[in-house]
Design an enzyme around this catalytic site. Sequence first.
Site, PDB file in Angstrom:
ATOM      1  N   LYS A  56       0.821  -1.217   0.000  1.00  0.00           N
ATOM      2  CA  LYS A  56       0.000   0.000   0.000  1.00  0.00           C
ATOM      3  C   LYS A  56       0.849   1.259   0.000  1.00  0.00           C
ATOM      4  O   LYS A  56       0.465   2.274  -0.573  1.00  0.00           O
ATOM      5  CB  LYS A  56      -0.940   0.010   1.207  1.00  0.00           C
ATOM      6  CG  LYS A  56      -2.135  -0.904   1.043  1.00  0.00           C
ATOM      7  CD  LYS A  56      -3.242  -0.509   2.013  1.00  0.00           C
ATOM      8  CE  LYS A  56      -4.435  -1.426   1.895  1.00  0.00           C
ATOM      9  NZ  LYS A  56      -5.407  -1.201   2.975  1.00  0.00           N
ATOM     10  N   LYS A 106      -7.003  -9.791  -8.221  1.00  0.00           N
ATOM     11  CA  LYS A 106      -8.162  -9.794  -7.339  1.00  0.00           C
ATOM     12  C   LYS A 106      -9.205  -8.784  -7.797  1.00  0.00           C
ATOM     13  O   LYS A 106      -8.855  -7.723  -8.300  1.00  0.00           O
ATOM     14  CB  LYS A 106      -7.709  -9.396  -5.926  1.00  0.00           C
ATOM     15  CG  LYS A 106      -7.846 -10.511  -4.914  1.00  0.00           C
ATOM     16  CD  LYS A 106      -7.434 -10.049  -3.558  1.00  0.00           C
ATOM     17  CE  LYS A 106      -8.645  -9.686  -2.727  1.00  0.00           C
ATOM     18  NZ  LYS A 106      -8.304  -9.537  -1.291  1.00  0.00           N
ATOM     19  N   LYS A 154     -11.899  -2.699  -5.609  1.00  0.00           N
ATOM     20  CA  LYS A 154     -12.644  -1.440  -5.703  1.00  0.00           C
ATOM     21  C   LYS A 154     -11.866  -0.400  -6.480  1.00  0.00           C
ATOM     22  O   LYS A 154     -12.431   0.544  -7.006  1.00  0.00           O
ATOM     23  CB  LYS A 154     -12.963  -0.911  -4.304  1.00  0.00           C
ATOM     24  CG  LYS A 154     -11.699  -0.550  -3.526  1.00  0.00           C
ATOM     25  CD  LYS A 154     -12.040   0.158  -2.247  1.00  0.00           C
ATOM     26  CE  LYS A 154     -10.810   0.797  -1.616  1.00  0.00           C
ATOM     27  NZ  LYS A 154      -9.735  -0.117  -1.292  1.00  0.00           N
TER      28      LYS A 154
END
Length: 340
Positions: free
Chosen positions: A111, A194, A197
């Site tokens: 991240k 994956k 969003k």
Amino acid sequence: MGRVFSGVQPTGNLHLGNYLGAIKNFVSLQNDHECIYCVVDMHAITVKQDPKILKNNILEVAAAFVASGINPDKSVIFVQSQVSAHAELAWIFNCVARLGWLNRMTQFKEKAGKNRENASAGLYTYPVLMAADILAYHATHVPVGDDQRQHLELARDIAQKFNNDFQVEYFPVTEPVIMGNATRVMSLRDGKNKMSKSDMSDYSRLNLTDSADDISNKIRKAKTDPLPLPDLSCLDNEDRFNEDIIINRPEAVNLLNIYSALSNENTKTVVSKFSEKQFSFFKNELNQLSVETLSPITREMRKLLDDRSFLEEILNKGRDKANSIAEPILKEAKEIVGFY
Ligand code: TRP
């Protein structure tokens, strides 16, 4: 029996991966467990959020919980920032966790990316807050996706070190509950990534707010390969997809997994049902099943979000219930630490 705790971040675009990987499992656990489900807004602000949008996203997750079948009379549904025990216990745990442990967290590295110097300190101690979430309720079972495994191990390490440092048997060691066929729902555009969003293409995911038409379009356009669907030889002797097909036909595997999770049928049943059929046929069936399953949830979410008073009442009740469990646990932790 144990107590279940889990959290979902209110970061927008709730999708099929959140539903099948998390929320659907939350629903089934409430039959034989005491369950606490949290909208983790404090985790959300570890990366930049627009305040107005954050507020809506918090309500959207709460609505998705209720619309998916989490029963607010049975389970606790609440917002993390409304229960101060999370922040307070997280501070104590920040002083228990070691830098070396946090340095190993792969999600932080992902991240934070290349510009690690510019990541928030909150992003770094994110898994410590997660340990506080769980342990503030002495939760023993934590349903999460596979990507949260390392964070749960950290929560165990923190509990053990706390107990050891203060020579107490206070915090329980938690177990991950990793469930279901499609705990890893992959992108409809690329079976190796994956469902996310943040994917640029909305065609990569089925959102919980999508209309029936949206769902149909996305499934029709979902990436496949030119072969018919695989026969039973694609399964290993434990009836899981073998490595070969996962590597070579990830889109076929993903769509079959989604079908299996939505229909509650095991992989073998689903593979034999569509063995050697064409994708066009399978996609029609998958479309029908997806619309049947997701549309009632979407409809219920809209209703809850249009008249928010019911949802607000649930969250207020949840906050009070969560507080009544966490407050005495925090109080004792403070005493153990030696706070005055
Ligand atoms: N980190 C989790 C996720 O992104 C969300 C989360 C926060 C959580 N606190 C938790 C999950 C406590 C389980 C238990 O999916």
